[in-house]
Design a protein around this motif. Structure first.
Motif, PDB file in Angstrom:
ATOM      1  N   LEU A   1      -1.994  -5.320  -5.512  1.00 29.07           N
ATOM      2  CA  LEU A   1      -3.333  -5.095  -4.941  1.00 29.07           C
ATOM      3  C   LEU A   1      -4.087  -6.469  -4.915  1.00 29.07           C
ATOM      4  CD1 LEU A   1      -4.568  -1.595  -6.262  1.00 29.07           C
ATOM      5  CD2 LEU A   1      -3.699  -2.364  -3.866  1.00 29.07           C
TER       6      LEU A   1
ATOM      7  N   PHE B   1      -6.958   3.541   0.269  1.00 28.88           N
ATOM      8  CA  PHE B   1      -7.163   2.408   0.782  1.00 28.88           C
ATOM      9  C   PHE B   1      -7.070   2.291   2.058  1.00 28.88           C
ATOM     10  CE2 PHE B   1      -5.630   2.441  -3.690  1.00 28.88           C
ATOM     11  CZ  PHE B   1      -6.324   1.055  -4.174  1.00 28.88           C
TER      12      PHE B   1
ATOM     13  N   PHE C   1     -11.544   0.782  -0.677  1.00 30.29           N
ATOM     14  CA  PHE C   1     -11.022   2.123  -1.248  1.00 30.29           C
ATOM     15  C   PHE C   1     -11.875   3.376  -1.908  1.00 30.29           C
ATOM     16  CE2 PHE C   1     -11.620  -0.496  -5.211  1.00 30.29           C
ATOM     17  CZ  PHE C   1     -11.660   0.751  -6.240  1.00 30.29           C
TER      18      PHE C   1
ATOM     19  N   LEU D   1       0.834  -1.267  -0.015  1.00 29.79           N
ATOM     20  CA  LEU D   1      -0.068   0.145  -0.094  1.00 29.79           C
ATOM     21  C   LEU D   1       0.832   1.168  -0.125  1.00 29.79           C
ATOM     22  CD1 LEU D   1      -2.811  -0.958   2.352  1.00 29.79           C
ATOM     23  CD2 LEU D   1      -3.004  -1.179  -0.050  1.00 29.79           C
TER      24      LEU D   1
END
Length: 539
Positions: free
Chosen positions: A495, A521, A511, A429
């Motif tokens: 992801l 996110f 998200f 992330l």
């Protein structure tokens, strides 16, 4: 005070001029040729609710709404200039409180001159037309009523004729509709039996109303002559876990649910004729009340087997690549440990090592995605430390991209999870947030706990995603056009892996994003049993 023209006129007209001028039933204005008010009687001033002194020196068009200003300038002014007069121009004056006063204007250009500049003088008579307007409106209303009555009479006659025609053609129309109905029924049956999607229509009680040939053929392939509404083995996506009666597509559809793209397996795996079906359902509502459901079955067995073969191939290739890559990296490390290497050789070896590490990371991602299931080693861990370590790790990359990191992380927050997998989630992330802010910006990391879950959010001010891109964000190997155009590195697996890890912990990855505004996110992890019972994490 009256204007010089007014004074001259008063002298010419005798001592009674002022009294006659101001007590007249109609309004009077004395204007210059450009519309400036030289004199006005008290009658007109009282209509407008303004003082006489306040009107002097103003312009007549200031007393009119915009539309009448245009008419006055385009009609009255040219008439005064060419013909020396104009008659009964309908207009409105705006009172001091904004009320519109309907009036009729008549004007004449006098030969006498304004004492100030020697120009001509216009005399305007103003007649209050409120009563006339009311009469006209009443007259128009009466005329419209008469027209409406005549139209109603004509319509009644026409309706009578149409009804007569309708009665005469009723039998023909009914016969034509019956023919069309039979044609449509035949067309519907042909279409239903031609499409390669199985269709099942059930009523509100779950009884079969309609099926097509494709669905009946699929039923027969699995278990012989069994009606689509009858008993049959149904398994979940893993092919071996039977679905409960409440989880079966038909029962869910009868309950009024609307769902799409649910993968189920029909038939037993031991029989060798098991098929994968993608099931969707939509309720039928008649006058707002549920009256049944339409269920569509698509045979996706080949697609499922193809995906499985693809993932098996990727896993096999990835596994085979790891061994030589590990060996290459080991020898590069040994080479870099040698003394006396020239700067050029050292630089080249470092480039080769970095690219080898990047290739190994890509292979690891491919292997992780292909393996599907994620093995977990769960235990109580301090998520705050993992997040802080991730921030420290991504700091050099953020500094190189001129990205500011803002961290809002408590001293300690304990969760029951796999520390290595959570570290991978945090790294993915943070890395994405920095990568997709190519021109600088801010990445904000927040870790908090609420009543229901522990939540980690990573927000950036980068390029963001369109709605179309958001729908594919968790698709393997998907990358947005702007990411490709901006040469942002990656293959579109981070992801997917992150979502798989979070869901393996029983959590959720969500998200929000907006093009040009950035993305946020959020990882939501369920609380441990002792935390949910009221024991707060260490602070």
């Amino acid at each position: 005070m009256p204007s010089s023209a007014g004074k001259d006129m008063g002298a010419a007209g005798g001592a009674d001029y002022e009294e006659h001028f101001h007590s007249a039933a109609s309004g009077y204005l004395v204007l210059t040729t450009d519309g400036t008010i030289l004199d006005v009687n008290r009658t007109l001033a009282s209509w407008t609710g303004r003082s006489r002194e306040g009107l002097l020196g103003g312009n007549i068009i200031d007393l009119m709404p915009v539309g009448d200003r245009v008419v006055f300038a385009s009609y009255a002014v040219p008439q005064l200039a060419v013909a020396g007069c104009f008659n009964e121009m309908a207009a409105e004056l705006v009172s001091a409180d904004g009320e519109l006063i309907p009036v009729l204007l008549s004007g004449v250009r006098s030969e006498e001159k304004d004492a100030r500049d020697g120009a001509g003088v216009d005399r305007i008579a103003v007649f209050n037309a409120s009563e006339r307007r009311l009469y006209e409106r009443e007259l128009v209303a009466a005329l419209r009523k008469a027209e409406a009555a005549e139209a109603a009479r004509a319509a009644a006659e026409e309706e009578t004729r149409e009804k007569q025609k309708a009665l005469e053609e009723k039998d023909r129309v009914l016969q034509a509709n019956l023919t069309k109905s039979r044609e449509r029924e035949a067309l519907l049956e042909t279409v239903l039996n031609t499409i390669d999607v199985g269709l099942l229509v059930v009523d509100a009680q779950g009884k079969t109303v309609l099926t097509n040939a494709h669905l009946q053929s699929a039923w027969n392939r699995v278990q012989g002559e069994v009606a689509p509404g009858g008993e049959r083995p149904i398994f979940g996506p893993d092919r071996v876990t039977p679905l409960s009666d409440a989880e079966s597509p038909v029962r869910r559809a009868v309950a009024g649910e609307s769902f799409s793209n649910r993968l189920v397996w029909f038939g037993s795996l031991d029989c060798g004729n098991q098929i994968a079906l993608n099931v969707s359902a939509r309720p039928i509502r008649t006058e707002g009340a549920f009256s049944g459901s339409v269920i569509a079955y698509s045979d996706v067995s080949r697609l499922v087997h193809a995906v499985a073969a693809q993932e098996e191939f990727v896993a096999s290739v990835s596994h085979e690549l790891r061994t030589p890559l590990t060996s290459i990296m080991g020898y590069l490390d040994l080479a870099l440990d040698e003394e006396g290497l020239s700067p050029e050789v050292t630089s080249a070896l470092n480039v080769a090592l970095r690219n080898s590490e990047r290739l190994l990371a890509l292979v690891s991602d491919l292997l992780s995605v292909a393996s599907g299931a994620t093995k977990m080693d769960r235990r109580p861990v301090n998520l705050a430390e993992i997040v802080r370590a991730g921030v420290v790790s991504v700091s050099p990359k953020a500094a190189a991209g001129r990205v500011d990191l803002v961290s809002e992380v408590p001293a300690s927050l304990t969760v029951d999870a796999d520390p290595q997998r959570l570290a991978q989630v945090v790294d993915n992330l943070l890395s994405n947030a920095v990568k997709y802010s190519p021109d600088g910006g801010t990445v904000t990391i927040r870790l908090r706990q609420d009543e229901y879950a522990v939540r980690l959010s990573v927000a950036d001010t980068g390029i963001g995603m369109t709605k179309a891109e958001q729908e594919k964000v968790f698709t393997k190997f998907f990358r947005s056009r702007r990411a490709v155009a901006s040469a942002v590195p990656g293959v579109g697996l981070g992801l997917v892996i992150t979502k798989n890890i979070v869901e393996s912990h029983g959590g959720k990855l969500s998200f929000v994003s907006s093009p040009g505004q950035g993305s946020e996110f959020t990882v939501s992890l369920p609380l441990a049993a002792e935390t949910a019972a009221g024991i707060s994490p260490a602070r």
